[in-house]
Design a protein around this motif. Structure first.
Motif, PDB file in Angstrom:
ATOM      1  N   ARG A   1      -5.693  -5.207  10.450  1.00 43.63           N
ATOM      2  CA  ARG A   1      -4.428  -5.219  10.522  1.00 43.63           C
ATOM      3  C   ARG A   1      -3.986  -5.253  11.715  1.00 43.63           C
ATOM      4  O   ARG A   1      -4.276  -4.340  12.801  1.00 43.63           O
ATOM      5  CB  ARG A   1      -3.513  -3.405  10.325  1.00 43.63           C
TER       6      ARG A   1
ATOM      7  N   TYR B   1       7.874  -7.768  -3.940  1.00 40.82           N
ATOM      8  CA  TYR B   1       6.390  -8.119  -4.087  1.00 40.82           C
ATOM      9  C   TYR B   1       6.630  -9.110  -5.511  1.00 40.82           C
ATOM     10  O   TYR B   1       5.943  -9.803  -5.591  1.00 40.82           O
ATOM     11  CB  TYR B   1       5.715  -7.518  -4.417  1.00 40.82           C
TER      12      TYR B   1
ATOM     13  N   GLY C   1       0.928  -1.130   0.237  1.00 46.25           N
ATOM     14  CA  GLY C   1       0.096  -0.139   0.259  1.00 46.25           C
ATOM     15  C   GLY C   1       0.870   1.382  -0.386  1.00 46.25           C
ATOM     16  O   GLY C   1       0.620   2.446  -1.167  1.00 46.25           O
TER      17      GLY C   1
ATOM     18  N   LYS D   1       2.434  -3.942  12.263  1.00 50.34           N
ATOM     19  CA  LYS D   1       1.674  -2.632  12.813  1.00 50.34           C
ATOM     20  C   LYS D   1       1.514  -2.391  14.326  1.00 50.34           C
ATOM     21  O   LYS D   1       1.199  -1.095  15.238  1.00 50.34           O
ATOM     22  CB  LYS D   1       0.448  -2.205  11.855  1.00 50.34           C
TER      23      LYS D   1
ATOM     24  N   SER E   1      -3.720   2.421   8.561  1.00 47.26           N
ATOM     25  CA  SER E   1      -3.005   1.452   7.671  1.00 47.26           C
ATOM     26  C   SER E   1      -3.147   1.465   6.147  1.00 47.26           C
ATOM     27  O   SER E   1      -4.557   2.412   6.005  1.00 47.26           O
ATOM     28  CB  SER E   1      -3.597  -0.455   8.085  1.00 47.26           C
TER      29      SER E   1
ATOM     30  N   ASP F   1      -6.819  -9.566  -1.808  1.00 51.65           N
ATOM     31  CA  ASP F   1      -7.628  -8.683  -0.265  1.00 51.65           C
ATOM     32  C   ASP F   1      -8.456  -7.351  -0.553  1.00 51.65           C
ATOM     33  O   ASP F   1      -9.393  -6.342  -0.007  1.00 51.65           O
ATOM     34  CB  ASP F   1      -6.381  -8.837   0.807  1.00 51.65           C
TER      35      ASP F   1
END
Ligand code: GDP
Length: 468
Positions: free
Chosen positions: A258, A146, A117, A262, A362, A346
Motif C-alpha cells: 500500500r 465505485y 475496504g 497512505k 491497510s 486483488d
C-alpha cells in the motif's frame, strides 16, 4: 481435541515466532555495535542468525505437521464447515423475514467517504448491529462512488425478499426497540456504543470458536463478508477470467504493497525488500524438509512501480500482478467502475493465497485476511504484517491477559502480574508488544509471550428458529 490442547498448540506456534523475533532483533542490535576492527565477531553473529533462522523454520514446519497428524484435522474441517453453515443460515434468516412489511429494519448507507475496504467494513459493522438487534439490514447503495447504479449489480442483493425500508417512519440510532426503521451512523459517531461491537464474538458460538480458531473475531468478521460478497454472475465470470489471465496458482504468497496517499499519513513506507524477506522466509519454511517449492507471489498495489520494481529485483520469482490494475488504483482514478473490478479481483486473489505479507494498517489486506478465514478451518497464522496487529476500525479496547509475571527491567517496560489485563496497542515484532496495564495504568513494553489474547464475548440473539 480439548480446548486446552488447541490453545496450547497454537500458543507454541505463535511463541516460536515470538522467540525468533526476539533473538533475531537482539542479535541484529549486537551486530550493529561491533567495531569495524572486529569483522570476525560480526561474522560469528551472522552465522548464529542464519542457523537460528533454520532452527525456527524447522520448528514451525514440525508444529504444522503435528497439527496435520494429531488425528483432529478431519474434525477441524468438519467443525469449520458446520459453524460457517450455521452462521450463513442465520444471516439468510435475518435478511429474509417472512413478513417484510412488518419486519424491523436497520438502514445502512454504503457510501461512506472512504475506500472500498473501509466501506465494506462499514457494512459489516452495520450487519453486526443488525444481527445483534434482530433487524433486517437494508443496504442503501445508489450513487456508490465505485459503482453508481449500486451494489446489486456487482454482488447479490443482501436480501431476496426485503430490500426497502419505509423512509417516512425512519428514526435515528439508538431509537427504541419497537421502532420499525432505524438509521445507523458510521461507527465513529455511534452513541451510545453497544457492547457487541468488534472485537466481541457471540457467547453462544464462543466455546466452539475458541476451540476451532486462533483469532475468533477474524472468523466472525469473515462470515459477514462471506455472505455480503456472494458475487453476481458477471462478477463471478470476471473473477474467474482475471484469475486465469494472470495465471494465478498455488502455492503462492499474496503481497499487498500500500503506497500513494497512505504513506506518510496513516502508515510508513516499507521497501519491497522488507516484504520479500518475509516471503522468502515462508518458502524456506515450506522447504525445510528438502522439498522444492516454486517461488511465486501475487503482488497487489496501488502503485504500479512496486510491481515493476519487484520484477526487476527478484527475477528468480514468478511475480503475478497487473501494473494496469495498480495504475487504476491510484487516487485520481480510484473511485470508478473500472477501478472497482481491480480492487475486487486483488482482494479475492490475496485471500486465495497461502500466506499474506502486507501492512495491516491497510483495510485492503485486513479484508483479504478476513476472507481467507472462510477458506481454511483456521488461517489466523497465515500472515505477516509489517506494521499493525489485526484490528477493526472503531473497535472496543483490545485486551490481553497476563499469564507470566513480568518485572520491568528499565523505564520502557511495564510491570505485570498474572491475571492483569493489558490493553494492547501493537506488536513491535521484536519479541515485545506495547500496551497499558489496566490495573496500574502504566504504559510501555512487555514481552509478547507473557500474555494471551482475551476473547471478548457478548450475549446475542440465539436464532433458535435456525436449525443448528
Ligand atoms: P486503506 O486506505 O488501505 O486502509 O484501504 P481502503 O480500501 O479503505 O482504501 C484504499 C483504496 O485504494 C482501495 O479501496 C482501492 O480503491 C485502492 N487500493 C489500495 N490498494 C490497492 C491494491 O492493491 N489494488 C487495487 N486494485 N486497489 C487498491
Amino acid at each position: 481435541p480439548s480446548l486446552e490442547y488447541e490453545l496450547l498448540r497454537r500458543r507454541v506456534q505463535s511463541n516460536v515466532g515470538e522467540l525468533w523475533n526476539y533473538f533475531s532483533s537482539e542479535l541484529g542490535k549486537l551486530r550493529k555495535r561491533v567495531a569495524p576492527t572486529q569483522a570476525e565477531l560480526a561474522q560469528d553473529i551472522n552465522e548464529v542468525l542464519q542457523l537460528g533462522a533454520e532452527h525456527k523454520r524447522s520448528l514451525l514446519n514440525d508444529i504444522d505437521r503435528l497439527r496435520q497428524v494429531d488425528g483432529y484435522e478431519a474434525w477441524r474441517h468438519r467443525e469449520a464447515r458446520d459453524l460457517s453453515d450455521l452462521m450463513q443460515r442465520r444471516l439468510h434468516f435475518l435478511q429474509n423475514p417472512k413478513d417484510c412489511a412488518n419486519a424491523r429494519k436497520l438502514v445502512c448507507k454504503l457510501n461512506k467517504g472512504c475506500g472500498y475496504g473501509c466501506q465494506l467494513h462499514h457494512v459489516v459493522y452495520c450487519f453486526i448491529v443488525a444481527y445483534a438487534t434482530e433487524r433486517t439490514m437494508i443496504l442503501k447503495s445508489r450513487g456508490w462512488r465505485y459503482h453508481k447504479s449500486g451494489w446489486e449489480e456487482v454482488f447479490q442483493p443482501v436480501s431476496e425478499t426485503c430490500l426497502e425500508a419505509d423512509a417516512a417512519h425512519a428514526s435515528n440510532w439508538p431509537g427504541r426497540h419497537d421502532m420499525p426503521v432505524l438509521v445507523l451512523p458510521i461507527i465513529d459517531s455511534l452513541m451510545p456504543r453497544p457492547p457487541y461491537l468488534p472485537l466481541a464474538i457471540p457467547e453462544d458460538l464462543s466455546p466452539r470458536l475458541k476451540r476451532l480458531h486462533g483469532d475468533p473475531i477474524v472468523w466472525w468478521i469473515g462470515q459477514f463478508l462471506k455472505y455480503l460478497l456472494r458475487p453476481q454472475k458477471g462478477t463471478l465470470d470476471f473473477l474467474e477470467a482475471g484469475r486465469a489471465k494472470l495465471g494465478f496458482k498455488r502455492p503462492i504468497v499474496g503481497v499487498h504493497v500500500r503506497r500513494t496517499d497512505k504513506v506518510g499519513t496513516e502508515a510508513a513506507f516499507h521497501p519491497i525488500e522488507e516484504y520479500m524477506t518475509h516471503v522468502e522466509d515462508y518458502f524456506l519454511t515450506l522447504e525445510i524438509n528438502g522439498t522444492t517449492v516454486p517461488r511465486r507471489i501475487f503482488l497487489a498495489s496501488d502503485d504500479a512501480r512496486a510491481i515493476e520494481e519487484a520484477r526487476n529485483k527478484y527475477p528468480q520469482y514468478e511475480i503475478i500482478g497487473d501494473p494496469e490494475v495498480a495504475r487504476m488504483a491510484a487516487v485520481s482514478t480510484r473511485y470508478t467502475d473500472t477501478a472497482l473490478n481491480g480492487i475486487i479481483l486483488d482482494i479475492h486473489l490475496l485471500s486465495l493465497s497461502d500466506y499474506l505479507v502486507c501492512t495491516f494498517s491497510s483495510q485492503v489486506c485486513r479484508m483479504a485476511y478476513e476472507i481467507m478465514q472462510t477458506l481454511y478451518p483456521d488461517a489466523a497464522h497465515r500472515f505477516k504484517s509489517l506494521d499493525d496487529i489485526y484490528y477493526y476500525g472503531g473497535q472496543n479496547s483490545h485486551n490481553r491477559e497476563v499469564v507470566i509475571e513480568h518485572a520491568a527491567r528499565n523505564h520502557e517496560e511495564i510491570h505485570m502480574k498474572a491475571g492483569d489485563l493489558v490493553g494492547v496497542a501493537g506488536n513491535h515484532w521484536d519479541g515485545y508488544s506495547k500496551g497499558k496495564n489496566t490495573r496500574t495504568n502504566q504504559v510501555g513494553l512487555f514481552p509478547s509471550f507473557k500474555v494471551v489474547d482475551k476473547v471478548e464475548t457478548v450475549k446475542l440473539p440465539l436464532y433458535e428458529q435456525v436449525q443448528p
